[in-house]
Design a protein around this motif. Sequence first.
Motif, mmCIF file in Angstrom:
data_model
loop_
_atom_site.group_PDB
_atom_site.id
_atom_site.type_symbol
_atom_site.label_atom_id
_atom_site.label_comp_id
_atom_site.label_asym_id
_atom_site.label_seq_id
_atom_site.Cartn_x
_atom_site.Cartn_y
_atom_site.Cartn_z
ATOM 1 N N SER A 76 0.803 -1.218 0.000
ATOM 2 C CA SER A 76 0.000 0.000 0.000
ATOM 3 C C SER A 76 0.833 1.262 0.000
ATOM 4 N N THR A 77 2.141 1.146 0.141
ATOM 5 C CA THR A 77 2.998 2.329 0.220
ATOM 6 C C THR A 77 3.757 2.580 -1.069
ATOM 7 N N PHE A 78 3.297 2.021 -2.174
ATOM 8 C CA PHE A 78 4.026 2.102 -3.437
ATOM 9 C C PHE A 78 4.286 3.544 -3.842
ATOM 10 N N SER A 79 3.336 4.429 -3.615
ATOM 11 C CA SER A 79 3.474 5.810 -4.066
ATOM 12 C C SER A 79 4.547 6.572 -3.312
ATOM 13 N N THR A 80 5.027 6.044 -2.210
ATOM 14 C CA THR A 80 6.089 6.714 -1.454
ATOM 15 C C THR A 80 7.390 5.927 -1.486
ATOM 16 N N THR A 81 7.435 4.904 -2.300
ATOM 17 C CA THR A 81 8.580 3.989 -2.308
ATOM 18 C C THR A 81 9.552 4.317 -3.444
ATOM 19 N N ALA A 82 10.797 4.564 -3.080
ATOM 20 C CA ALA A 82 11.841 4.724 -4.092
ATOM 21 C C ALA A 82 12.193 3.352 -4.658
ATOM 22 N N MET A 83 12.379 3.290 -5.959
ATOM 23 C CA MET A 83 12.626 2.011 -6.619
ATOM 24 C C MET A 83 13.752 2.145 -7.628
ATOM 25 N N ALA A 84 14.242 1.012 -8.075
ATOM 26 C CA ALA A 84 15.369 1.034 -8.999
ATOM 27 C C ALA A 84 15.406 -0.236 -9.837
ATOM 28 N N TRP A 85 16.172 -0.163 -10.891
ATOM 29 C CA TRP A 85 16.544 -1.338 -11.683
ATOM 30 C C TRP A 85 18.039 -1.566 -11.517
ATOM 31 N N PHE A 86 18.379 -2.816 -11.277
ATOM 32 C CA PHE A 86 19.763 -3.267 -11.259
ATOM 33 C C PHE A 86 19.891 -4.370 -12.303
ATOM 34 N N ARG A 87 21.120 -4.695 -12.637
ATOM 35 C CA ARG A 87 21.332 -5.821 -13.550
ATOM 36 C C ARG A 87 22.587 -6.577 -13.139
ATOM 37 N N GLN A 88 22.624 -7.834 -13.551
ATOM 38 C CA GLN A 88 23.788 -8.668 -13.257
ATOM 39 C C GLN A 88 24.142 -9.467 -14.494
ATOM 40 N N GLY A 89 25.277 -9.122 -15.090
ATOM 41 C CA GLY A 89 25.759 -9.839 -16.260
ATOM 42 C C GLY A 89 26.478 -11.113 -15.869
ATOM 43 N N PRO A 90 26.733 -11.987 -16.817
ATOM 44 C CA PRO A 90 27.428 -13.244 -16.533
ATOM 45 C C PRO A 90 28.787 -13.001 -15.877
ATOM 46 N N GLY A 91 28.988 -13.575 -14.697
ATOM 47 C CA GLY A 91 30.256 -13.437 -14.002
ATOM 48 C C GLY A 91 30.528 -12.066 -13.421
ATOM 49 N N LYS A 92 29.504 -11.235 -13.356
ATOM 50 C CA LYS A 92 29.698 -9.872 -12.849
ATOM 51 C C LYS A 92 28.879 -9.626 -11.586
ATOM 52 N N ASP A 93 29.244 -8.570 -10.867
ATOM 53 C CA ASP A 93 28.458 -8.168 -9.707
ATOM 54 C C ASP A 93 27.166 -7.495 -10.157
ATOM 55 N N ARG A 94 26.200 -7.435 -9.250
ATOM 56 C CA ARG A 94 24.959 -6.735 -9.540
ATOM 57 C C ARG A 94 25.267 -5.236 -9.633
ATOM 58 N N GLU A 95 24.766 -4.622 -10.706
ATOM 59 C CA GLU A 95 25.136 -3.246 -11.064
ATOM 60 C C GLU A 95 23.915 -2.344 -11.070
ATOM 61 N N PHE A 96 24.062 -1.146 -10.534
ATOM 62 C CA PHE A 96 22.981 -0.156 -10.564
ATOM 63 C C PHE A 96 22.745 0.335 -11.985
#
Length: 124
Positions: free
Chosen positions: A27-47
């Motif tokens: 119910s708090t979606f409208s106040t929630t900061a969100m993001a996309w991250f990605r993780q390539g093969p053999g790599k760390d998760r990246e912002f």
Amino acid sequence: QVQLVESGGGLVQAGGSLHLSCSASGSTFSTTAMAWFRQGPGKDREFVVAIDGSGTGTWHGDPAKGRFTIAKDNAKNFLYLQMNRLKPEDTGVYYCAARRWGTVATKKEDYDYWGHGTQVTVVA
């Protein structure tokens, strides 16, 4: 508690586009900061890119600048990522993330909720 489910990944040729979606519960979606991250093969998760609760403030990581656009629909509880001019190095699993509180952040440690990810594969 927030549950996130990503969709929209797939296989695309270099130069093409994909549109990712992330549905969110809570119910708090409208106040929630969100993001996309990605993780390539053999790599760390990246912002990749983040957006504030209202959907008016964004912060782009280097992979997203000039090519990706984040958007938030607070009426439908959806987060989106439009990716254009895709490159093979964009290949990876893309994750939707949400903060319990606070504004946009770029570190994965700052996010409290994660989806299971959606695979994006870009071929030359």
